[in-house]
Design an enzyme around this catalytic site. Structure first.
Site, short mmCIF file in Angstrom:
data_model
loop_
_atom_site.label_atom_id
_atom_site.label_comp_id
_atom_site.label_asym_id
_atom_site.label_seq_id
_atom_site.Cartn_x
_atom_site.Cartn_y
_atom_site.Cartn_z
N ARG A 129 0.86 -1.01 -0.45
CA ARG A 129 0.15 0.58 0.49
C ARG A 129 0.89 1.33 -0.18
O ARG A 129 1.59 1.84 0.82
CB ARG A 129 -1.11 0.17 1.23
N HIS A 138 -3.90 4.33 4.33
CA HIS A 138 -4.69 3.11 4.51
C HIS A 138 -5.86 3.93 4.44
O HIS A 138 -6.88 2.80 3.45
CB HIS A 138 -5.25 2.78 6.09
N TYR A 180 4.48 5.68 11.72
CA TYR A 180 4.47 4.20 11.69
C TYR A 180 5.14 3.52 10.92
O TYR A 180 5.58 2.29 11.06
CB TYR A 180 3.29 3.60 11.91
#
Length: 404
Positions: free
Chosen positions: A293, A297, A306
């Site tokens: 990805r 998200h 993160y």
């Protein structure tokens, strides 16, 4: 805007060289050792089905062969470019306040277009909320996908007209729907197949495990297509599983395979084989598309909190669209005029998406209270009246402001 990527890529081009892929082995990585997030380790790499390398070099695989014409290859490239452009427009529209939320597919175009183009018209698709490329392959108008994210409908298409179910927000539940539908197809005696899409995060859901059990026991004609994009929001895949995801299928009694999710040719070949296997009564199969990805998200997520930048940069070099373009150029299947025409077509699509979304009418504010109870309910009636009064107060305030 360049539709082939979001950052400058400097990988070397060598599309004329042909090599032979290594034969798949049964070696497994030690479950106690953390895997490299930029790609599978060597043992897992040997089990990765790949037909087109990140450098755009065509290779062969002993179990999955595919022979496509130049026209078909150009079609796959067009599908991925236009899907990425639509996705980029949707992300921008959300940032401008035109959509409430958007789940981007950036980086996952090959997995979706490859698998989507493997489907027959009579096959049935159960998506999550990120399968924009599969929707494109099924003939769903891209603007219909945006109504739900704008809050003006519950899904703007008839699932039966495209054999493409409505987007599913509940994580993993669509695998149960797909399994039940496949069992029904089986009882009807049809030779069509069903495919269920889900992510690596959803693989931890009990619904998925139940789907695996039922599909195996009843030999249902269903393909489980897991897009492992490495992150379940902010949680790495290795925080959810101690073995590669595709190996989970063995415990339920059916085969699993890992495919290079950034290789549109491999995704097409593997999915086509799995669907044919299901149609001919050989039961379910799990495909793990090992991809990444590239974006957030959803638009409410900040992956920089993160995810290390070097990881993203490593995957940019594996860009699925750039990979196919290198092969097409080296093979003489495209020229500058063709690429310019695709770019122009993507601009037209982008404008249409913007115009249609901004012209979508707002829904009736009181519609949320309808159909809650078949015969009505006193509490709902009271809440409706309170909300109507609240909405009317804005109009009264505006009128008073104009009077002054």
């Amino acid at each position: 805007m360049t539709v082939e990527g979001t950052a400058e890529r400097k990988t070397a081009r060598d599309g004329s060289k042909r090599t032979t892929a290594k034969k798949a082995t049964t070696k497994k990585a030690s479950p106690s050792r953390a895997r490299n997030s930029a790609g599978p380790d060597q043992a897992e790499q040997d089990e990765l089905v790949q037909l087109l390398t990140p450098e755009g070099i065509r290779v062969e695989h002993p179990d999955y062969a595919i022979d496509l014409s130049a026209e078909e290859l150009r079609g796959l490239y067009r599908d991925m470019v236009l899907t990425r452009r639509f996705d980029a427009e949707a992300t921008t529209l959300q940032r401008q306040g035109e959509l409430g939320l958007w789940a981007s597919l950036l980086g996952q175009e090959a997995a979706q277009i490859g698998s989507g183009r493997a489907l027959r018209d009579d096959d049935y698709v159960f998506p999550t909320y990120r399968e924009h490329g599969v929707a494109w392959c099924r003939g769903v108008d891209p603007t219909n996908l945006l109504g739900m994210f704008r809050g003006v409908n519950h899904g703007g298409w008839d699932p039966n007209s495209n054999n493409f179910h409505l987007y599913t927000i509940v994580i993993g539940s669509q695998t149960l729907h797909a399994t039940g539908y496949a069992m029904g197809v089986q009882k009807d005696g049809a030779d069509s197949a069903v495919i269920a899409y889900f992510g690596d995060g959803a693989s931890s859901q009990g619904d998925v495990a139940e789907s695996f059990t039922f599909s195996a026991v009843y030999n249902a004609p269903v393909v489980f297509f897991c897009q492992n994009n490495q992150w379940a929001i902010s949680e790495r895949t290795e925080k959810q599983t101690r073995v590669p995801l595709y190996q989970r299928a063995r415990g339920f009694g059916f085969p699993g395979v890992r495919v290079d999710g950034n290789d549109v040719l491999a995704c097409l070949a593997v999915t086509k084989a799995a669907l044919e296997r299901a149609r001919t009564g050989q039961g379910p199969m799990l495909i793990e598309a090992f991809t990444y990805r590239m974006g957030a998200h959803t638009t409410s997520d900040d992956p920089t909190r993160y995810r290390p930048d070097e990881e993203t940069l490593a995957w940019e070099a594996k860009d699925p669209i750039l990979r196919l373009r290198k092969y097409l150029e080296a093979s003489g299947f495209v020229d500058d005029a063709y690429l310019a025409a695709i770019e122009e077509e993507s601009d037209v699509l982008g404008k249409r998406v913007r115009d249609v979304v901004r012209a979508m009418p707002d829904p009736d504010h009181l519609a949320i209270f309808e159909n809650v109870y078949a015969d009505g309910h006193a509490l709902v009636d009271e809440e409706r009246a309170q909300f109507a009064a609240y909405q009317a107060s804005f109009a009264d305030a505006d009128a008073a402001a104009e009077g002054n």
